[in-house]
Design a protein around this motif. Structure first.
Motif, mmCIF file in Angstrom:
data_model
loop_
_atom_site.group_PDB
_atom_site.id
_atom_site.type_symbol
_atom_site.label_atom_id
_atom_site.label_comp_id
_atom_site.label_asym_id
_atom_site.label_seq_id
_atom_site.Cartn_x
_atom_site.Cartn_y
_atom_site.Cartn_z
ATOM 1 N N PHE A 130 0.788 -1.235 0.000
ATOM 2 C CA PHE A 130 0.000 0.000 0.000
ATOM 3 C C PHE A 130 0.822 1.288 0.000
ATOM 4 C CE2 PHE A 130 -2.606 -3.265 2.135
ATOM 5 C CZ PHE A 130 -3.696 -3.284 1.262
ATOM 6 N N SER A 131 2.141 1.190 -0.099
ATOM 7 C CA SER A 131 2.955 2.403 -0.117
ATOM 8 C C SER A 131 4.082 2.271 -1.123
ATOM 9 C CB SER A 131 3.534 2.690 1.276
ATOM 10 O OG SER A 131 4.675 1.882 1.519
ATOM 11 N N ASN A 132 4.785 3.351 -1.324
ATOM 12 C CA ASN A 132 5.947 3.339 -2.219
ATOM 13 C C ASN A 132 7.245 3.307 -1.430
ATOM 14 O OD1 ASN A 132 5.845 5.884 -1.121
ATOM 15 N ND2 ASN A 132 6.132 6.993 -3.050
ATOM 16 N N SER A 133 7.203 2.730 -0.238
ATOM 17 C CA SER A 133 8.386 2.666 0.628
ATOM 18 C C SER A 133 9.534 1.954 -0.075
ATOM 19 C CB SER A 133 8.044 1.926 1.931
ATOM 20 O OG SER A 133 9.207 1.746 2.719
ATOM 21 N N THR A 134 10.725 2.536 0.029
ATOM 22 C CA THR A 134 11.922 1.922 -0.541
ATOM 23 C C THR A 134 12.699 1.109 0.494
ATOM 24 O OG1 THR A 134 13.197 3.934 -0.070
ATOM 25 C CG2 THR A 134 12.163 3.763 -2.253
ATOM 26 N N VAL A 135 12.241 1.150 1.738
ATOM 27 C CA VAL A 135 12.944 0.435 2.815
ATOM 28 C C VAL A 135 11.932 -0.295 3.711
ATOM 29 C CG1 VAL A 135 15.044 1.839 2.905
ATOM 30 C CG2 VAL A 135 12.984 2.649 4.052
ATOM 31 N N PRO A 136 11.081 -1.163 3.134
ATOM 32 C CA PRO A 136 10.018 -1.766 3.944
ATOM 33 C C PRO A 136 10.513 -2.616 5.105
ATOM 34 C CG PRO A 136 10.215 -2.862 1.816
ATOM 35 C CD PRO A 136 11.056 -1.633 1.742
ATOM 36 N N TRP A 137 11.578 -3.400 4.900
ATOM 37 C CA TRP A 137 12.046 -4.264 5.978
ATOM 38 C C TRP A 137 12.679 -3.467 7.115
ATOM 39 C CZ3 TRP A 137 10.972 -9.133 7.147
ATOM 40 C CH2 TRP A 137 10.426 -9.955 6.152
ATOM 41 N N ALA A 138 13.548 -2.533 6.777
ATOM 42 C CA ALA A 138 14.180 -1.713 7.812
ATOM 43 C C ALA A 138 13.155 -0.877 8.551
ATOM 44 C CB ALA A 138 15.241 -0.804 7.178
ATOM 45 N N ASP A 139 12.197 -0.306 7.809
ATOM 46 C CA ASP A 139 11.138 0.502 8.416
ATOM 47 C C ASP A 139 10.291 -0.343 9.354
ATOM 48 O OD1 ASP A 139 9.639 2.739 8.936
ATOM 49 O OD2 ASP A 139 8.759 2.915 6.943
ATOM 50 N N ALA A 140 9.960 -1.567 8.919
ATOM 51 C CA ALA A 140 9.110 -2.444 9.726
ATOM 52 C C ALA A 140 9.823 -2.942 10.981
ATOM 53 C CB ALA A 140 8.644 -3.632 8.882
ATOM 54 N N VAL A 141 11.066 -3.396 10.819
ATOM 55 C CA VAL A 141 11.810 -3.954 11.962
ATOM 56 C C VAL A 141 12.023 -2.892 13.036
ATOM 57 C CG1 VAL A 141 14.053 -4.859 12.699
ATOM 58 C CG2 VAL A 141 12.929 -5.799 10.669
ATOM 59 N N THR A 142 12.446 -1.697 12.621
ATOM 60 C CA THR A 142 12.678 -0.636 13.608
ATOM 61 C C THR A 142 11.379 -0.198 14.278
ATOM 62 O OG1 THR A 142 12.621 0.959 11.770
ATOM 63 C CG2 THR A 142 14.783 0.266 12.567
ATOM 64 N N THR A 143 10.303 -0.193 13.505
ATOM 65 C CA THR A 143 9.003 0.178 14.081
ATOM 66 C C THR A 143 8.584 -0.801 15.158
ATOM 67 O OG1 THR A 143 8.256 1.266 12.045
ATOM 68 C CG2 THR A 143 6.542 0.510 13.569
ATOM 69 N N VAL A 144 8.714 -2.091 14.862
ATOM 70 C CA VAL A 144 8.301 -3.118 15.824
ATOM 71 C C VAL A 144 9.217 -3.123 17.045
ATOM 72 C CG1 VAL A 144 8.094 -5.613 16.179
ATOM 73 C CG2 VAL A 144 7.151 -4.561 14.110
ATOM 74 N N LEU A 145 10.528 -3.039 16.836
ATOM 75 C CA LEU A 145 11.449 -2.986 17.970
ATOM 76 C C LEU A 145 11.145 -1.792 18.868
ATOM 77 C CD1 LEU A 145 14.929 -3.887 16.414
ATOM 78 C CD2 LEU A 145 13.730 -5.154 18.209
#
Length: 216
Positions: A130-145
């Protein structure tokens, strides 16, 4: 002037330029409030929560305008957790006393691990779909941590500092990649403050444990 333009003005206005990279006043505001907030957390000062809310609002706009959508949405959750944490630190202990530092139990670690894996996979799917994120994994991992660390912070779990350190190790290169250099530098400082917080909270925990042993 439209309200949205007023909100975005600090994030579109250059505070200074260094090595060819511009830094907005909005990022400066995030830097100042973020550093003060973490320093207050390390000292177990409950004023970290309202200062943290100001920091969340600044970063919400900053990250949204930088394409870090999960981190931007995370700030809304932070505000809710900050309101809870503010109450818990002041009134969340036994008989509504201030909350003491404690350790994360084995059952809580199992819950945190399950929530972390599920949350990361869900966020990666949302960001890639649903987005044009270029860093989905890094964004997701840091968000969850960060969410797991914030939960530990609201309950004064000493291990929350290790989760913050893990998140910061990823945040620094992530923000540098997005040309948010001042924020990247801020998170280097956060790591140092996390070490201070871990030291202070561990000292407080051990003192409480000694007091309980002597009282028992």
């Amino acid at each position: 002037m439209p309200v949205l333009d007023i909100i975005l003005w600090p994030f579109k206005t250059t505070a200074f330029t260094f090595a060819g990279t511009t830094t907005s006043w909005g990022e400066v505001a995030g830097f100042v409030t973020g550093a003060l907030c973490v320093w207050l957390v390390a000292r177990q000062n409950a004023w970290n929560w309202p200062i943290g809310i100001l920091n969340n609002l600044a970063f919400l706009v900053l990250f949204a305008t930088s394409g870090l959508y999960a981190d931007s949405g995370l700030q809304v959750v932070y505000v809710v957790l900050a309101l809870y944490g503010w109450w818990a630190w002041l009134r969340g202990g036994v008989q509504h006393t201030p909350l003491p530092v404690s350790r994360t139990t084995r059952a809580q670690w199992v819950w945190l691990l399950a929530a972390g894996v599920a949350g990361t996979l869900l966020l990666v799917w949302v960001l890639t779909t649903f987005s044009n994120s270029t860093v989905p994994w890094a964004d997701a991992v840091t968000t969850v941590l960060s969410l797991l660390a914030t939960w530990g912070q609201t309950r004064k779990k000493v291990e929350c500092w290790w989760l913050w350190i893990a998140a910061d190790v990823i945040y620094v290169p992530l923000y540098a990649y997005k040309d948010l250099w001042l924020t990247a530098i801020l998170y280097v400082g956060f790591m140092a403050l996390c070490v201070l917080g871990l030291r202070n909270w561990t000292k407080s925990l051990r003192a409480d444990e000694r007091d309980r042993v002597m009282a028992g």
